[in-house]
Scaffold this motif. Structure first.
Motif, PDB file in Angstrom:
ATOM      1  N   PRO A  44      24.271  41.663  30.538  1.00  7.05           N
ATOM      2  CA  PRO A  44      25.254  42.748  30.369  1.00  7.05           C
ATOM      3  C   PRO A  44      26.244  42.879  31.524  1.00  7.05           C
ATOM      4  O   PRO A  44      27.275  43.540  31.377  1.00  7.05           O
ATOM      5  CB  PRO A  44      24.368  44.009  30.277  1.00  7.05           C
ATOM      6  N   SER A  45      25.964  42.262  32.677  1.00  5.54           N
ATOM      7  CA  SER A  45      26.868  42.378  33.816  1.00  5.54           C
ATOM      8  C   SER A  45      28.088  41.463  33.687  1.00  5.54           C
ATOM      9  O   SER A  45      29.063  41.605  34.424  1.00  5.54           O
ATOM     10  CB  SER A  45      26.134  42.070  35.127  1.00  5.54           C
ATOM     11  N   ILE A  46      28.032  40.504  32.765  1.00  8.37           N
ATOM     12  CA  ILE A  46      29.168  39.605  32.545  1.00  8.37           C
ATOM     13  C   ILE A  46      30.284  40.387  31.846  1.00  8.37           C
ATOM     14  O   ILE A  46      30.046  41.067  30.853  1.00  8.37           O
ATOM     15  CB  ILE A  46      28.751  38.389  31.700  1.00  8.37           C
ATOM     16  N   LEU A  47      31.489  40.270  32.374  1.00 10.06           N
ATOM     17  CA  LEU A  47      32.646  40.934  31.779  1.00 10.06           C
ATOM     18  C   LEU A  47      33.304  40.017  30.759  1.00 10.06           C
ATOM     19  O   LEU A  47      33.270  38.793  30.906  1.00 10.06           O
ATOM     20  CB  LEU A  47      33.658  41.306  32.872  1.00 10.06           C
ATOM     21  N   VAL A  48      33.908  40.594  29.733  1.00  8.63           N
ATOM     22  CA  VAL A  48      34.540  39.799  28.665  1.00  8.63           C
ATOM     23  C   VAL A  48      35.907  40.377  28.319  1.00  8.63           C
ATOM     24  O   VAL A  48      36.036  41.581  28.096  1.00  8.63           O
ATOM     25  CB  VAL A  48      33.663  39.761  27.391  1.00  8.63           C
ATOM     26  N   GLU A  49      36.898  39.503  28.282  1.00 10.01           N
ATOM     27  CA  GLU A  49      38.234  39.849  27.805  1.00 10.01           C
ATOM     28  C   GLU A  49      38.783  38.615  27.092  1.00 10.01           C
ATOM     29  O   GLU A  49      39.401  37.758  27.721  1.00 10.01           O
ATOM     30  CB  GLU A  49      39.166  40.239  28.958  1.00 10.01           C
ATOM     31  N   TYR A  86      23.630  33.837  40.307  1.00 12.51           N
ATOM     32  CA  TYR A  86      23.939  33.188  41.584  1.00 12.51           C
ATOM     33  C   TYR A  86      25.148  33.860  42.233  1.00 12.51           C
ATOM     34  O   TYR A  86      25.137  34.146  43.444  1.00 12.51           O
ATOM     35  CB  TYR A  86      24.225  31.701  41.364  1.00 12.51           C
ATOM     36  N   LEU A  87      26.192  34.111  41.444  1.00 13.52           N
ATOM     37  CA  LEU A  87      27.396  34.744  41.974  1.00 13.52           C
ATOM     38  C   LEU A  87      27.070  36.091  42.609  1.00 13.52           C
ATOM     39  O   LEU A  87      27.500  36.381  43.737  1.00 13.52           O
ATOM     40  CB  LEU A  87      28.423  34.932  40.850  1.00 13.52           C
ATOM     41  N   GLN A  88      26.305  36.910  41.904  1.00 19.95           N
ATOM     42  CA  GLN A  88      26.013  38.250  42.410  1.00 19.95           C
ATOM     43  C   GLN A  88      25.074  38.230  43.612  1.00 19.95           C
ATOM     44  O   GLN A  88      25.121  39.122  44.468  1.00 19.95           O
ATOM     45  CB  GLN A  88      25.440  39.111  41.297  1.00 19.95           C
ATOM     46  N   ALA A  89      24.233  37.191  43.699  1.00 16.04           N
ATOM     47  CA  ALA A  89      23.343  37.066  44.856  1.00 16.04           C
ATOM     48  C   ALA A  89      24.143  36.760  46.123  1.00 16.04           C
ATOM     49  O   ALA A  89      23.777  37.194  47.219  1.00 16.04           O
ATOM     50  CB  ALA A  89      22.313  35.972  44.606  1.00 16.04           C
ATOM     51  N   HIS A  90      25.235  36.013  45.965  1.00 14.78           N
ATOM     52  CA  HIS A  90      26.039  35.605  47.122  1.00 14.78           C
ATOM     53  C   HIS A  90      27.294  36.453  47.318  1.00 14.78           C
ATOM     54  O   HIS A  90      27.850  36.502  48.420  1.00 14.78           O
ATOM     55  CB  HIS A  90      26.412  34.129  46.992  1.00 14.78           C
ATOM     56  N   HIS A  91      27.737  37.099  46.232  1.00 21.17           N
ATOM     57  CA  HIS A  91      28.919  37.966  46.288  1.00 21.17           C
ATOM     58  C   HIS A  91      28.636  39.198  45.420  1.00 21.17           C
ATOM     59  O   HIS A  91      29.089  39.285  44.279  1.00 21.17           O
ATOM     60  CB  HIS A  91      30.161  37.227  45.770  1.00 21.17           C
ATOM     61  N   PRO A  92      27.886  40.172  45.949  1.00 21.55           N
ATOM     62  CA  PRO A  92      27.424  41.312  45.140  1.00 21.55           C
ATOM     63  C   PRO A  92      28.525  42.118  44.476  1.00 21.55           C
ATOM     64  O   PRO A  92      28.276  42.774  43.458  1.00 21.55           O
ATOM     65  CB  PRO A  92      26.657  42.163  46.166  1.00 21.55           C
ATOM     66  N   ASP A  93      29.728  42.085  45.017  1.00 21.89           N
ATOM     67  CA  ASP A  93      30.818  42.888  44.454  1.00 21.89           C
ATOM     68  C   ASP A  93      31.648  42.139  43.410  1.00 21.89           C
ATOM     69  O   ASP A  93      32.635  42.679  42.896  1.00 21.89           O
ATOM     70  CB  ASP A  93      31.750  43.369  45.576  1.00 21.89           C
ATOM     71  N   LEU A  94      31.251  40.910  43.086  1.00 19.38           N
ATOM     72  CA  LEU A  94      32.013  40.106  42.133  1.00 19.38           C
ATOM     73  C   LEU A  94      31.241  39.895  40.833  1.00 19.38           C
ATOM     74  O   LEU A  94      30.017  39.959  40.809  1.00 19.38           O
ATOM     75  CB  LEU A  94      32.381  38.759  42.753  1.00 19.38           C
ATOM     76  N   ARG A  95      31.984  39.636  39.772  1.00 20.71           N
ATOM     77  CA  ARG A  95      31.412  39.396  38.456  1.00 20.71           C
ATOM     78  C   ARG A  95      32.145  38.251  37.762  1.00 20.71           C
ATOM     79  O   ARG A  95      33.326  37.986  38.050  1.00 20.71           O
ATOM     80  CB  ARG A  95      31.532  40.651  37.562  1.00 20.71           C
ATOM     81  N   LEU A  96      31.478  37.589  36.836  1.00 24.82           N
ATOM     82  CA  LEU A  96      32.143  36.621  35.970  1.00 24.82           C
ATOM     83  C   LEU A  96      32.926  37.379  34.904  1.00 24.82           C
ATOM     84  O   LEU A  96      32.435  38.368  34.348  1.00 24.82           O
ATOM     85  CB  LEU A  96      31.124  35.704  35.300  1.00 24.82           C
ATOM     86  N   ASP A 143      35.691  29.543  29.129  1.00 26.65           N
ATOM     87  CA  ASP A 143      36.832  29.734  30.027  1.00 26.65           C
ATOM     88  C   ASP A 143      36.614  31.064  30.729  1.00 26.65           C
ATOM     89  O   ASP A 143      36.351  32.083  30.063  1.00 26.65           O
ATOM     90  CB  ASP A 143      38.147  29.786  29.259  1.00 26.65           C
ATOM     91  N   LEU A 144      36.762  31.082  32.036  1.00 28.17           N
ATOM     92  CA  LEU A 144      36.472  32.317  32.752  1.00 28.17           C
ATOM     93  C   LEU A 144      37.041  32.312  34.157  1.00 28.17           C
ATOM     94  O   LEU A 144      37.577  31.296  34.625  1.00 28.17           O
ATOM     95  CB  LEU A 144      34.960  32.570  32.812  1.00 28.17           C
ATOM     96  N   THR A 145      36.932  33.438  34.810  1.00 26.10           N
ATOM     97  CA  THR A 145      37.347  33.586  36.190  1.00 26.10           C
ATOM     98  C   THR A 145      36.332  34.459  36.901  1.00 26.10           C
ATOM     99  O   THR A 145      35.292  34.827  36.352  1.00 26.10           O
ATOM    100  CB  THR A 145      38.769  34.183  36.281  1.00 26.10           C
ATOM    101  N   VAL A 146      36.646  34.796  38.144  1.00 24.88           N
ATOM    102  CA  VAL A 146      35.826  35.733  38.915  1.00 24.88           C
ATOM    103  C   VAL A 146      36.644  37.001  39.113  1.00 24.88           C
ATOM    104  O   VAL A 146      37.850  36.942  39.381  1.00 24.88           O
ATOM    105  CB  VAL A 146      35.435  35.131  40.276  1.00 24.88           C
ATOM    106  N   ALA A 147      35.997  38.142  38.965  1.00 28.20           N
ATOM    107  CA  ALA A 147      36.689  39.431  39.080  1.00 28.20           C
ATOM    108  C   ALA A 147      35.864  40.404  39.903  1.00 28.20           C
ATOM    109  O   ALA A 147      34.677  40.175  40.166  1.00 28.20           O
ATOM    110  CB  ALA A 147      36.939  40.010  37.686  1.00 28.20           C
ATOM    111  N   THR A 148      36.515  41.486  40.301  1.00 34.66           N
ATOM    112  CA  THR A 148      35.786  42.577  40.942  1.00 34.66           C
ATOM    113  C   THR A 148      34.952  43.299  39.882  1.00 34.66           C
ATOM    114  O   THR A 148      35.102  43.059  38.683  1.00 34.66           O
ATOM    115  CB  THR A 148      36.772  43.563  41.586  1.00 34.66           C
ATOM    116  N   LYS A 149      34.106  44.216  40.320  1.00 31.28           N
ATOM    117  CA  LYS A 149      33.247  44.942  39.383  1.00 31.28           C
ATOM    118  C   LYS A 149      34.044  45.689  38.324  1.00 31.28           C
ATOM    119  O   LYS A 149      33.589  45.847  37.188  1.00 31.28           O
ATOM    120  CB  LYS A 149      32.367  45.944  40.135  1.00 31.28           C
ATOM    121  N   ASP A 150      35.241  46.160  38.712  1.00 31.83           N
ATOM    122  CA  ASP A 150      36.055  46.907  37.745  1.00 31.83           C
ATOM    123  C   ASP A 150      36.980  46.013  36.928  1.00 31.83           C
ATOM    124  O   ASP A 150      37.864  46.506  36.223  1.00 31.83           O
ATOM    125  CB  ASP A 150      36.855  48.008  38.445  1.00 31.83           C
ATOM    126  N   GLY A 151      36.770  44.698  37.015  1.00 36.42           N
ATOM    127  CA  GLY A 151      37.481  43.781  36.129  1.00 36.42           C
ATOM    128  C   GLY A 151      38.787  43.225  36.645  1.00 36.42           C
ATOM    129  O   GLY A 151      39.516  42.574  35.884  1.00 36.42           O
TER     130      GLY A 151
END
Length: 227
Positions: A44-49, A86-96, A143-151
């Motif tokens: 559920p932590s993965i963001l989708v647009e 893995y992303l959140q373990a190394h960059h807690p403020d970032l999301r896919l 296809d994806l990027t890295v974003a902040t928690k608020d997208g």
């Protein structure tokens, strides 16, 4: 009486599932029947647009209609969840932030036909020939990027769906030396690639945002295309 109670419970569950399925867009029903899963139900932590459900894409049209959820094969969704972890373990403020996942072949034709002025070879750099099948259409690419928690997406140097060398991972060293990409933009791409590789995905040469869970040859052997 016990038998009747069990029967009614099972019937109720089946009926509820049928109702929930009928409420979903037709393309989602097809994907679910073929065994694909909603990536946000896996993580559920993965963001989708989904960009192809908007006009913010290279053809400027909504090609997905009412599809707004990202679906993948279960094995690919699990890999994506591993990359997210893995992303959140190394960059807690970032999301896919997922821009595209499983893509019906009907939509692939729309993308293919939107590039009529390119040569066959040039067009296939960016949009797979629908007759051969895109890995997206097997539910095995994302296809994806890295974003902040608020997208808010990180700066990757180009928009999603940018056609040109500025988006090529293979050209990044040269682009950095020439000043066409900044070190921060390169670093942001590395954050994405590192997480995706840790999850078991492979990047491609021409698009910083595209990753494959397995090769198209293997996808064809194991899975059906979503039409």
């Amino acid at each position: 009486m016990h038998f009747i109670s069990v029967f009614l419970t099972v019937f109720s569950l089946i009926y509820s599932f049928a109702l929930s399925l009928s409420a979903q867009p037709k393309v989602e029903q097809v994907m679910i029947k073929q065994g694909l899963v909603d990536v946000q139900k896996v993580d559920p932590s993965i963001l989708v647009e989904l960009k192809y459900s908007t006009t913010d894409n290279f053809i400027g049209k909504d090609v997905y209609d009412d599809l707004t959820r990202a679906y993948m094969q279960p094995m690919a969704a699990q890999k994506l969840a591993a990359a997210s972890k893995y992303l959140q373990a190394h960059h807690p403020d970032l999301r896919l932030l997922v821009y595209d996942a499983a893509r019906p072949r009907s939509a692939q034709w729309k993308l293919w036909n939107a590039l009529p002025n390119m040569s066959e070879n040039e067009r296939q750099k960016y949009v797979a020939d629908p007759r051969k099948g895109s890995i997206h259409s097997y539910g095995c690419a994302v296809d994806l990027t890295v974003a902040t928690k608020d997208g808010k997406p990180l700066d990757m140097g180009t928009k999603y769906d940018f056609f040109g060398k500025l988006a090529y991972p293979s050209q990044e060293d040269e682009l950095l030396k020439s000043g066409k990409l900044t070190q921060q933009q390169i670093d942001n791409r590395h954050i994405l690639r590192t997480a995706m590789r840790q999850g078991g995905f492979s990047p491609i040469e021409f698009e910083w945002w595209h990753f494959n869970a397995l090769s198209r040859a293997k996808a064809k052997m194991v899975f059906r295309i979503v039409d």
